[in-house]
Design a protein around this motif. Sequence first.
Motif, mmCIF file in Angstrom:
data_model
loop_
_atom_site.group_PDB
_atom_site.id
_atom_site.type_symbol
_atom_site.label_atom_id
_atom_site.label_comp_id
_atom_site.label_asym_id
_atom_site.label_seq_id
_atom_site.Cartn_x
_atom_site.Cartn_y
_atom_site.Cartn_z
ATOM 1 N N LEU A 92 -11.161 -50.860 -16.509
ATOM 2 C CA LEU A 92 -11.465 -50.697 -14.782
ATOM 3 C C LEU A 92 -12.552 -50.966 -14.271
ATOM 4 O O LEU A 92 -13.304 -50.494 -14.408
ATOM 5 N N PHE A 93 -12.507 -51.835 -13.594
ATOM 6 C CA PHE A 93 -13.894 -52.552 -12.922
ATOM 7 C C PHE A 93 -13.845 -51.855 -11.727
ATOM 8 O O PHE A 93 -13.025 -52.484 -10.965
ATOM 9 N N ILE A 94 -14.121 -50.627 -11.021
ATOM 10 C CA ILE A 94 -14.238 -49.951 -9.784
ATOM 11 C C ILE A 94 -15.920 -49.235 -9.785
ATOM 12 O O ILE A 94 -15.548 -47.970 -9.426
ATOM 13 N N CYS A 132 -18.210 -46.499 3.062
ATOM 14 C CA CYS A 132 -17.392 -45.767 3.421
ATOM 15 C C CYS A 132 -17.829 -44.163 2.439
ATOM 16 O O CYS A 132 -17.555 -44.740 1.300
ATOM 17 N N PRO A 133 -17.707 -43.099 2.556
ATOM 18 C CA PRO A 133 -17.607 -42.691 2.044
ATOM 19 C C PRO A 133 -15.885 -42.338 0.670
ATOM 20 O O PRO A 133 -15.712 -41.943 -0.263
ATOM 21 N N LYS A 134 -14.838 -42.437 1.608
ATOM 22 C CA LYS A 134 -14.254 -43.272 0.569
ATOM 23 C C LYS A 134 -13.676 -43.915 0.109
ATOM 24 O O LYS A 134 -12.984 -43.633 -1.309
ATOM 25 N N ILE A 135 -14.882 -44.771 -0.258
ATOM 26 C CA ILE A 135 -15.417 -45.636 -1.010
ATOM 27 C C ILE A 135 -15.673 -45.552 -2.173
ATOM 28 O O ILE A 135 -15.977 -45.813 -3.296
ATOM 29 N N ILE A 136 -17.297 -44.760 -1.912
ATOM 30 C CA ILE A 136 -17.563 -43.865 -2.902
ATOM 31 C C ILE A 136 -17.405 -43.016 -3.626
ATOM 32 O O ILE A 136 -17.300 -43.309 -4.881
ATOM 33 N N GLY A 137 -16.031 -42.373 -3.221
ATOM 34 C CA GLY A 137 -15.316 -41.425 -3.964
ATOM 35 C C GLY A 137 -13.929 -41.669 -4.478
ATOM 36 O O GLY A 137 -13.410 -41.352 -5.160
ATOM 37 N N VAL A 138 -14.007 -43.470 -4.886
ATOM 38 C CA VAL A 138 -12.156 -43.190 -4.877
ATOM 39 C C VAL A 138 -12.591 -43.506 -6.551
ATOM 40 O O VAL A 138 -10.918 -43.133 -7.530
ATOM 41 N N SER A 139 -13.342 -43.762 -7.348
ATOM 42 C CA SER A 139 -13.149 -43.635 -8.664
ATOM 43 C C SER A 139 -13.307 -42.176 -9.136
ATOM 44 O O SER A 139 -12.239 -41.734 -10.166
ATOM 45 N N ASP A 140 -13.190 -40.887 -8.726
ATOM 46 C CA ASP A 140 -13.258 -39.970 -8.773
ATOM 47 C C ASP A 140 -11.847 -39.861 -8.174
ATOM 48 O O ASP A 140 -11.299 -38.883 -8.797
ATOM 49 N N MET A 141 -11.425 -40.031 -7.050
ATOM 50 C CA MET A 141 -9.974 -39.771 -6.973
ATOM 51 C C MET A 141 -8.724 -40.300 -8.063
ATOM 52 O O MET A 141 -8.139 -39.885 -8.260
ATOM 53 N N LEU A 142 -9.306 -40.874 -7.894
ATOM 54 C CA LEU A 142 -7.961 -41.899 -9.947
ATOM 55 C C LEU A 142 -8.005 -41.257 -10.117
ATOM 56 O O LEU A 142 -7.123 -40.732 -11.060
ATOM 57 N N ARG A 143 -9.179 -40.515 -11.048
ATOM 58 C CA ARG A 143 -9.475 -39.699 -12.567
ATOM 59 C C ARG A 143 -8.561 -38.460 -11.629
ATOM 60 O O ARG A 143 -7.786 -38.083 -12.998
ATOM 61 N N ILE A 168 -15.465 -47.985 -15.293
ATOM 62 C CA ILE A 168 -16.316 -48.767 -14.724
ATOM 63 C C ILE A 168 -16.902 -48.399 -13.444
ATOM 64 O O ILE A 168 -16.646 -49.566 -12.479
ATOM 65 N N ASP A 169 -17.476 -47.286 -13.225
ATOM 66 C CA ASP A 169 -18.045 -47.574 -12.494
ATOM 67 C C ASP A 169 -19.391 -46.857 -11.530
ATOM 68 O O ASP A 169 -20.196 -46.005 -11.306
ATOM 69 N N VAL A 170 -20.122 -47.622 -12.178
ATOM 70 C CA VAL A 170 -21.673 -47.693 -12.066
ATOM 71 C C VAL A 170 -22.239 -47.673 -11.053
ATOM 72 O O VAL A 170 -21.287 -48.578 -9.966
ATOM 73 N N ASN A 171 -22.933 -46.357 -10.658
ATOM 74 C CA ASN A 171 -23.721 -46.994 -9.423
ATOM 75 C C ASN A 171 -23.981 -47.617 -8.995
ATOM 76 O O ASN A 171 -25.158 -47.742 -9.086
ATOM 77 N N VAL A 172 -24.153 -48.018 -7.419
ATOM 78 C CA VAL A 172 -24.654 -49.715 -6.777
ATOM 79 C C VAL A 172 -25.477 -48.514 -5.352
ATOM 80 O O VAL A 172 -25.048 -47.865 -4.583
ATOM 81 N N ASN A 173 -26.642 -48.248 -5.635
ATOM 82 C CA ASN A 173 -27.784 -47.751 -4.573
ATOM 83 C C ASN A 173 -28.792 -48.420 -3.712
ATOM 84 O O ASN A 173 -29.450 -48.289 -4.636
ATOM 85 N N LEU A 174 -28.292 -49.250 -2.510
ATOM 86 C CA LEU A 174 -30.000 -49.957 -2.362
ATOM 87 C C LEU A 174 -30.129 -49.439 -0.756
ATOM 88 O O LEU A 174 -30.767 -50.265 -0.680
#
Length: 305
Positions: free
Chosen positions: A75-77, A90-101, A111-117
Amino acid sequence: MILLPIRVGVPRGLLYYQYGLVWERFLQELGVEVVVSGETSKATLDCGSALDEVCLPVKVYFGHVYELYKQVDFLFIPRLISVSAGQYTCPKIIGVSDMLRSNVDHLPPLIDVNVNLRQNKRDLYQAIITVGRTLGSNNFKSLYAWIRAWKYWQQQQTANIQKSKNKCIGLIGHPYIIYDRQISMNIIDRLDKLGIDVITPEMVNENEVAASNGALAKQIFWSNGSHMTGAALALMQSPQPVDGLIFLTSFACGPDALIGELISQHAQDLNIPCMLLTVDEHTAEAGFVTRLEAFTDMLLRRKRS
């Protein structure tokens, strides 16, 4: 033996409505089979509604994951922490993969690779390389795939605003609310049938958005909120301002409460009608449509007077 391509699922929710096109093209350039969930339906909503303490778009996103997760290898997240300097998503968007698990059993690998620009734009290229390695591609192929996908995405973008003699409304809100026809109650089509020209934040020139945001006393912390505010101000302050604004938000969205108030105050100062519409899974269609019709009728009477 014939090797089947890797199947990667992309849920049709949240940031998909901003970056889905480039994500799909990038994954296809890497040689994988991309599986995108269908449009949001009542069943999608029902699947996600089991979650508590999250907004409607996140619940919908969970519904899309339920639709996909048994059909794909990954799953590409991507975890988009920041997409612009000095701001966060948004904080909930940042944490959505953790909520899924935490809430969905037997998930395929995410695939929840961090993107922090926020501080370093090169972080994006490291994320691209990481995604490529996960899917069996080398660094060069991954970067080349991204460049091709990005060029394709830019070619598809349209930022043309064509003013007409009809009433014109700025429809302000997150793309994952406005463009999801189930969440938004199909608001764009409804306004079109009422003879309304709709302008969304994505249709406003980026330079105008930046200029409007630059005039604020304090910069907005959230990137989506900043873009929505800048677009709304640009539409209200242009030589041909919109006839009215509709701010469409979901219930219990903390950042939107601030953004909505800020836009409403500026609209009041400029004598431009502004209506707040809040949606959740219990929103009644009849009441929603009645408010839309009343607002557009008021704009028509105001224009004639």
